[in-house]
Every structure is written in C-alpha cells, then in structure tokens.
Design a protein around this motif. Structure first.
Motif, short mmCIF file in Angstrom:
data_model
loop_
_atom_site.label_atom_id
_atom_site.label_comp_id
_atom_site.label_asym_id
_atom_site.label_seq_id
_atom_site.Cartn_x
_atom_site.Cartn_y
_atom_site.Cartn_z
N HIS A 55 0.83 -1.20 0.00
CA HIS A 55 0.00 0.00 0.00
C HIS A 55 0.87 1.26 0.00
O HIS A 55 0.53 2.26 -0.64
CB HIS A 55 -0.93 0.01 1.22
CG HIS A 55 -1.97 -1.07 1.17
ND1 HIS A 55 -2.81 -1.34 2.23
CD2 HIS A 55 -2.32 -1.95 0.18
CE1 HIS A 55 -3.63 -2.33 1.90
NE2 HIS A 55 -3.33 -2.72 0.68
N GLY B 226 -5.92 1.25 0.39
CA GLY B 226 -5.81 0.27 1.46
C GLY B 226 -6.30 0.79 2.80
O GLY B 226 -7.43 1.26 2.94
N SER C 133 -8.84 0.22 -3.11
CA SER C 133 -8.58 1.65 -3.33
C SER C 133 -9.89 2.32 -3.70
O SER C 133 -10.72 1.75 -4.41
CB SER C 133 -7.55 1.85 -4.44
OG SER C 133 -6.25 1.59 -3.96
N THR D 217 -6.46 -2.55 -4.86
CA THR D 217 -5.33 -1.61 -4.87
C THR D 217 -4.55 -1.74 -6.17
O THR D 217 -3.90 -0.79 -6.60
CB THR D 217 -4.39 -1.87 -3.68
OG1 THR D 217 -4.01 -3.26 -3.65
CG2 THR D 217 -5.07 -1.52 -2.37
#
Length: 342
Positions: free
Chosen positions: A68, A280, A292, A314
């Motif tokens: 992340h 995240g 995300s 993500t």
C-alpha cells in the motif's frame, strides 16, 4: 527519498502487476526496452525497496508485489494520467448531449457507464445528498399510537409518513421535540442529520422533554429513508472477477458495506474539491482496507453537489481511472448547470 533508478523500477513493477496480477521478477523488468539494468542490479534495488516498505514478497521464491505504501508513492510521485480512447470520450459526451429530463436516469447511466469502462464498482452520490436541507418538520397525531410526519425540504419536496408514537409520550412532549428540531435542524443537509441528532441535539432534548430518545428514533426513521434513493451503484459483481477477491467472506463484507447507504454517504462525502485517492488502510472502514477508493466531487460554482467514485483493488489502473473521473465530473457540472438553470 528514492533514487531515480528505484523510482523507475517501482513504477515498472506496479505497471506490470496491474496488468498481470502476478508477482513481478527482476528478469521480466530487465527485458523492458527502456530499463537498461541487469537482473542482478534490479534484484538489489527490489530488495532495498522491500526493506523500505514499498514492495512485498508473497513467497520466498516469487517476485515482488507493491505494498500500500508503494501504491501511495506511485500515485503521489510517479503517476501519469492515462489517455482515453475515442469511444470512451464519445460515450461520455453522448450521455450529456441531450437536455436532461430526469436527473436520476442520467446519474444511473453515469454509474453504469463508469463501471463498464473500468470493470470496477462505481458509486455516484446524487446532488440532493448534499444540497437537500430540511425546511420544516411537523408531527400531527391521528390516534393515541400513530401520527403523520410532514417533512418539507428546501427543494419544495413534501413527504407525508405515518409513524408510531412511543407508548406513554404525551403530545406536549412531541411538540417540544419538534420545536427544538425545527430550530436546530433547519438548513442542515440530509447527510448530516443523524450525526447532528445524536451528537448535538440529544443533550439539549434531555433537558426539556421526557422520552426524547424514543422520539429521536422516530425522527431518524422519518428522515433516513431518502438517503438510499440518492446513492447509485453499478458493477458490484465486478469485484468477483478480481483475483484479489476470491475469498468469499472478504467480498461479502464489501457487499454488506455497499448495501449501507448512510455509511457510503459518509465515506464519499468529499473533504476537498477535485480528486481524492484512498489506498488500502487509508480507508477508514475495515471492509475496504484491501481496496482503493478514488472519488471526484462535482459542483456548481462553489456549491458541492455530489461525488463520483470507483471502488476496486489496490491493483488499479490509477491513471486511467483518474482521467475518466475528471472528464465525467466536468461533464456532470456542465449538465447540472443547465439543469439547475432551466
């Protein structure tokens, strides 16, 4: 600070991982025409990037994937906006080409188009989520146990709802509560009602009215129902095609979240104008800590009206999604300007 070489390697790993969803090894990066470093050199840099927290190694013998923190650095420092295809631009223009007759239909179409173009889940908050405010509330008893609640909004919209009166509460107490609510909630956006009811007004009501907690529950139920009508979702099942979400329980928790209109509204209420990106654990809700969320607010002048957003893994095409949201939010502002000016 990352060196130029580390920045290039991190960017290459993220770009490849977004496309493949597979850990990226040093050899595949070295084969890129624009890299010019040996696999050994790249491995050393990848090891350093892992130590600094920008990369993760899922298995001992596997390549690396972005963390992340790596995605955040990429978005903040390395991201280039993606170019949109002609058919994508044409689809957006076509949506807003005709004069808007039914705003809800257009917003639902925007949500569907966005999820179709990205293969992620799209969420659009309609204008009234932020712009509709309470003008007047009245509760009129029709029997000992029931009453009619009349809600008048600043838009001119009026709703009548039958509600149950909590047992043992006299009409005089109800009138006290209604007077306080009209004084304190007038011109407050619908999206803020619940927080204002319980964080600010409850203490004041306790001084003047008995049974106020039961009455607050009644008022909340009256004013709460409009929220769901202003949240437009599309592409929920797109989560199921992402390899990150093979875990049924993980997907279920996301679906449960998407069914909660008040939570979605709170999640999407913009803190700033323009594009916002939460990666995240930056998301405040645990159910989407592996996702995300990218949002774009739309407004007329300095008046915020709503939000368009994308929820996905993500491992997202950040540049392309941002470009789509920027274009759509601008089209929304032009269309809404025509709508509110009609």
């Amino acid at each position: 600070m990352l060196s130029e070489r580390q920045r290039m390697i991190l960017s290459a790993i993220i770009d490849d991982y977004v496309r493949s969803a597979e850990p990226i090894g040093s050899r595949s990066i070295s084969k890129r025409g624009n890299v010019g470093f040996s696999p050994a050199t790249i491995r050393n840099e990848m090891s350093d990037l892992e130590e600094m927290g920008y990369l993760e190694q899922p298995h001992t013998s596997a390549g690396r994937i972005p963390s992340h923190k790596g995605y955040r650095y990429y978005v903040d420092h390395l991201l280039q906006h993606g170019s949109l295809e002609t058919h994508e631009l044409d689809a957006m223009k076509g949506t807003f080409a005709e004069r808007i007759q039914e705003m809800d239909n257009v917003i639902q179409h925007v949500a569907g188009m966005l999820s179709s173009l990205t293969n992620y889940t799209s969420i659009v908050l309609g204008p009234e989520v932020f712009s509709t405010t309470l003008k007047h509330l009245q509760i009129i008893p029709i029997s000992e146990t029931t009453a009619v609640a009349i809600i008048v909004m600043n838009t001119g919209h009026v709703e009548n709802k039958t509600v149950s009166i909590p047992e043992g509460i006299p009409m005089s107490e109800i009138e006290k509560v209604v007077n306080i609510l009209n004084a304190r909630l007038k011109n407050v956006p619908l999206v803020q009602f619940k927080a204002r009811l319980y964080n600010e007004i409850a203490n004041e009501l306790s001084k003047y009215a008995s049974g106020y907690q039961e009455l607050l529950s009644v008022v909340e139920s009256v004013l709460h129902s409009d929220e769901r009508d202003r949240v437009f979702l599309s592409g929920m099942t797109n989560m199921l095609i992402q390899p990150e979400f093979k875990d049924v329980e993980k997907v279920k928790s996301i679906f449960d979240l998407l069914a909660e209109a008040p939570t979605l509204i709170k999640l999407f209420t913009p803190s700033n104008e323009g594009i916002e990106i939460k990666i995240g654990a930056e998301n405040s809700i645990e159910a989407i800590n592996n996702c995300s969320l990218i949002t774009a607010s739309y407004s007329i002048g300095d008046k915020p009206l709503g939000t368009i957003g994308i929820l996905g893994p993500t491992r997202m095409e950040y540049g392309r999604v941002i470009s789509l949201l920027e274009h759509l939010s601008k089209h929304m502002e032009v269309a809404l300007g025509r709508w509110y000016g009609k």
